[in-house]
Write a protein that holds these residues in place. Structure first.
Motif, PDB file in Angstrom:
ATOM      1  N   VAL A  48       0.864  -1.182   0.070  1.00  0.00           N
ATOM      2  CA  VAL A  48       0.092  -0.059  -0.033  1.00  0.00           C
ATOM      3  C   VAL A  48       0.840   1.294  -0.114  1.00  0.00           C
ATOM      4  CG1 VAL A  48      -1.733   1.162   1.259  1.00  0.00           C
ATOM      5  CG2 VAL A  48      -1.884  -1.236   1.318  1.00  0.00           C
ATOM      6  N   CYS A  49       1.209   1.903  -1.351  1.00  0.00           N
ATOM      7  CA  CYS A  49       1.910   3.011  -1.192  1.00  0.00           C
ATOM      8  C   CYS A  49       1.420   4.149  -1.510  1.00  0.00           C
ATOM      9  CB  CYS A  49       3.119   2.603  -2.242  1.00  0.00           C
ATOM     10  SG  CYS A  49       2.294   2.206  -4.094  1.00  0.00           S
ATOM     11  N   SER A  50       0.082   4.392  -1.729  1.00  0.00           N
ATOM     12  CA  SER A  50      -0.580   5.493  -1.647  1.00  0.00           C
ATOM     13  C   SER A  50      -2.160   5.498  -1.235  1.00  0.00           C
ATOM     14  CB  SER A  50      -0.433   5.764  -3.136  1.00  0.00           C
ATOM     15  OG  SER A  50      -1.496   5.037  -3.939  1.00  0.00           O
ATOM     16  N   GLN A  51      -2.780   6.440  -1.200  1.00  0.00           N
ATOM     17  CA  GLN A  51      -4.296   6.645  -0.933  1.00  0.00           C
ATOM     18  C   GLN A  51      -4.946   5.635  -2.138  1.00  0.00           C
ATOM     19  OE1 GLN A  51      -5.312  10.657  -0.340  1.00  0.00           O
ATOM     20  NE2 GLN A  51      -5.552  10.192   1.805  1.00  0.00           N
ATOM     21  N   GLU A  52      -4.494   5.917  -3.193  1.00  0.00           N
ATOM     22  CA  GLU A  52      -5.321   5.297  -4.315  1.00  0.00           C
ATOM     23  C   GLU A  52      -4.875   3.779  -4.416  1.00  0.00           C
ATOM     24  OE1 GLU A  52      -3.179   7.950  -4.853  1.00  0.00           O
ATOM     25  OE2 GLU A  52      -4.633   9.526  -5.022  1.00  0.00           O
ATOM     26  N   LYS A  53      -4.019   3.289  -4.047  1.00  0.00           N
ATOM     27  CA  LYS A  53      -3.677   1.872  -4.085  1.00  0.00           C
ATOM     28  C   LYS A  53      -4.367   1.257  -2.799  1.00  0.00           C
ATOM     29  CE  LYS A  53      -1.432  -1.803  -5.669  1.00  0.00           C
ATOM     30  NZ  LYS A  53      -1.846  -2.179  -6.923  1.00  0.00           N
ATOM     31  N   ALA A  54      -4.529   1.970  -1.653  1.00  0.00           N
ATOM     32  CA  ALA A  54      -5.250   1.592  -0.650  1.00  0.00           C
ATOM     33  C   ALA A  54      -6.577   1.154  -0.762  1.00  0.00           C
ATOM     34  CB  ALA A  54      -5.185   2.410   0.753  1.00  0.00           C
ATOM     35  N   CYS A  55      -7.353   1.988  -1.734  1.00  0.00           N
ATOM     36  CA  CYS A  55      -8.566   2.202  -2.145  1.00  0.00           C
ATOM     37  C   CYS A  55      -8.892   0.949  -3.069  1.00  0.00           C
ATOM     38  CB  CYS A  55      -9.048   3.201  -2.792  1.00  0.00           C
ATOM     39  SG  CYS A  55      -9.341   4.665  -1.396  1.00  0.00           S
ATOM     40  N   GLU A  56      -7.826   0.754  -4.046  1.00  0.00           N
ATOM     41  CA  GLU A  56      -7.905  -0.343  -4.976  1.00  0.00           C
ATOM     42  C   GLU A  56      -7.834  -1.680  -4.346  1.00  0.00           C
ATOM     43  OE1 GLU A  56      -4.531  -2.027  -8.037  1.00  0.00           O
ATOM     44  OE2 GLU A  56      -4.919   0.023  -8.038  1.00  0.00           O
ATOM     45  N   ILE A  57      -6.815  -1.623  -3.275  1.00  0.00           N
ATOM     46  CA  ILE A  57      -6.903  -3.049  -2.673  1.00  0.00           C
ATOM     47  C   ILE A  57      -8.059  -3.269  -1.758  1.00  0.00           C
ATOM     48  CG2 ILE A  57      -5.555  -4.461  -1.033  1.00  0.00           C
ATOM     49  CD1 ILE A  57      -2.953  -2.825  -2.116  1.00  0.00           C
ATOM     50  N   PHE A  58      -8.579  -2.115  -1.106  1.00  0.00           N
ATOM     51  CA  PHE A  58      -9.713  -2.377  -0.272  1.00  0.00           C
ATOM     52  C   PHE A  58     -10.846  -2.911  -1.232  1.00  0.00           C
ATOM     53  CE2 PHE A  58     -13.486  -1.088   1.543  1.00  0.00           C
ATOM     54  CZ  PHE A  58     -13.493  -1.435   2.774  1.00  0.00           C
ATOM     55  N   ASN A  59     -11.316  -2.362  -2.194  1.00  0.00           N
ATOM     56  CA  ASN A  59     -12.158  -2.483  -3.164  1.00  0.00           C
ATOM     57  C   ASN A  59     -12.018  -4.129  -3.418  1.00  0.00           C
ATOM     58  OD1 ASN A  59     -13.868  -0.450  -2.892  1.00  0.00           O
ATOM     59  ND2 ASN A  59     -12.387   0.771  -4.368  1.00  0.00           N
ATOM     60  N   HIS A  60     -10.900  -4.431  -3.997  1.00  0.00           N
ATOM     61  CA  HIS A  60     -10.696  -5.831  -4.436  1.00  0.00           C
ATOM     62  C   HIS A  60     -11.024  -6.672  -3.611  1.00  0.00           C
ATOM     63  CE1 HIS A  60      -8.980  -8.857  -6.977  1.00  0.00           C
ATOM     64  NE2 HIS A  60      -8.244  -9.403  -5.784  1.00  0.00           N
ATOM     65  N   LEU A  61     -10.726  -6.342  -2.193  1.00  0.00           N
ATOM     66  CA  LEU A  61     -10.834  -7.426  -0.965  1.00  0.00           C
ATOM     67  C   LEU A  61     -12.276  -7.189  -0.410  1.00  0.00           C
ATOM     68  CD1 LEU A  61      -7.050  -7.532   0.180  1.00  0.00           C
ATOM     69  CD2 LEU A  61      -8.349  -9.493  -1.234  1.00  0.00           C
ATOM     70  N   ARG A  62     -12.864  -6.416  -0.927  1.00  0.00           N
ATOM     71  CA  ARG A  62     -14.115  -5.829  -0.032  1.00  0.00           C
ATOM     72  C   ARG A  62     -14.863  -6.964   0.620  1.00  0.00           C
ATOM     73  NH1 ARG A  62     -17.442  -1.262   0.641  1.00  0.00           N
ATOM     74  NH2 ARG A  62     -16.171  -0.018  -0.681  1.00  0.00           N
ATOM     75  N   PHE A  63     -15.240  -8.050  -0.144  1.00  0.00           N
ATOM     76  CA  PHE A  63     -16.175  -9.051   0.354  1.00  0.00           C
ATOM     77  C   PHE A  63     -15.407  -9.864   1.442  1.00  0.00           C
ATOM     78  CE2 PHE A  63     -17.998  -8.606  -3.887  1.00  0.00           C
ATOM     79  CZ  PHE A  63     -19.261  -7.959  -3.625  1.00  0.00           C
ATOM     80  N   ASP A  64     -14.210  -9.978   1.196  1.00  0.00           N
ATOM     81  CA  ASP A  64     -13.346 -10.712   2.455  1.00  0.00           C
ATOM     82  C   ASP A  64     -13.346  -9.831   3.721  1.00  0.00           C
ATOM     83  OD1 ASP A  64     -12.955 -13.053   0.820  1.00  0.00           O
ATOM     84  OD2 ASP A  64     -10.968 -11.976   0.169  1.00  0.00           O
TER      85      ASP A  64
END
Length: 87
Positions: A48-64
Motif C-alpha cells: 500500500v504505497c498511496s491512498q489510491e492503492k489502498a482504495c484499490e486493494i480495499f475494493n478488490h478485497l471488499r467481500f473478504d
C-alpha cells in the motif's frame, strides 16, 4: 450474509494510522470499522504505497473484509476505541 449488518460504501484512507476506515450498521447503530494497511498488504501481496492503492486493494478485497468485519461484530470483538479492527 447476515442482513442485520449492513456495510456502507463509505471509505476513508487514514495515512496517519495506516488504515482504511469504513462503517457498518447493526440494528440502527453505526459501527466504525478499520482495516490496517499491513492486513491489506498481506492479503493482496501488494504494497500500500498511496491512498489510491489502498482504495484499490480495499475494493478488490471488499467481500473478504466485510465477512471478517461481520464475524468480529457478531463476536463483539471491539477494540479499546469501540471500533472493529481488522489486523
Amino acid at each position: 450474509m447476515n442482513q442485520s449488518i449492513l456495510f456502507s460504501d463509505d471509505l476513508t484512507v487514514d495515512l496517519d494510522n495506516q488504515c482504511v476506515r469504513f462503517s457498518a450498521q447493526q440494528m440502527g447503530s453505526l459501527i466504525n470499522c478499520l482495516v490496517l494497511f499491513s492486513w491489506l498488504e498481506e492479503e493482496s501481496g501488494e504494497p500500500v504505497c498511496s491512498q489510491e492503492k489502498a482504495c484499490e486493494i480495499f475494493n478488490h478485497l471488499r467481500f473478504d473484509i466485510e465477512d471478517t468485519a461481520e464475524a468480529l461484530i457478531e463476536d463483539e470483538e471491539f477494540n479499546a476505541s469501540g471500533e472493529i479492527e481488522i489486523s
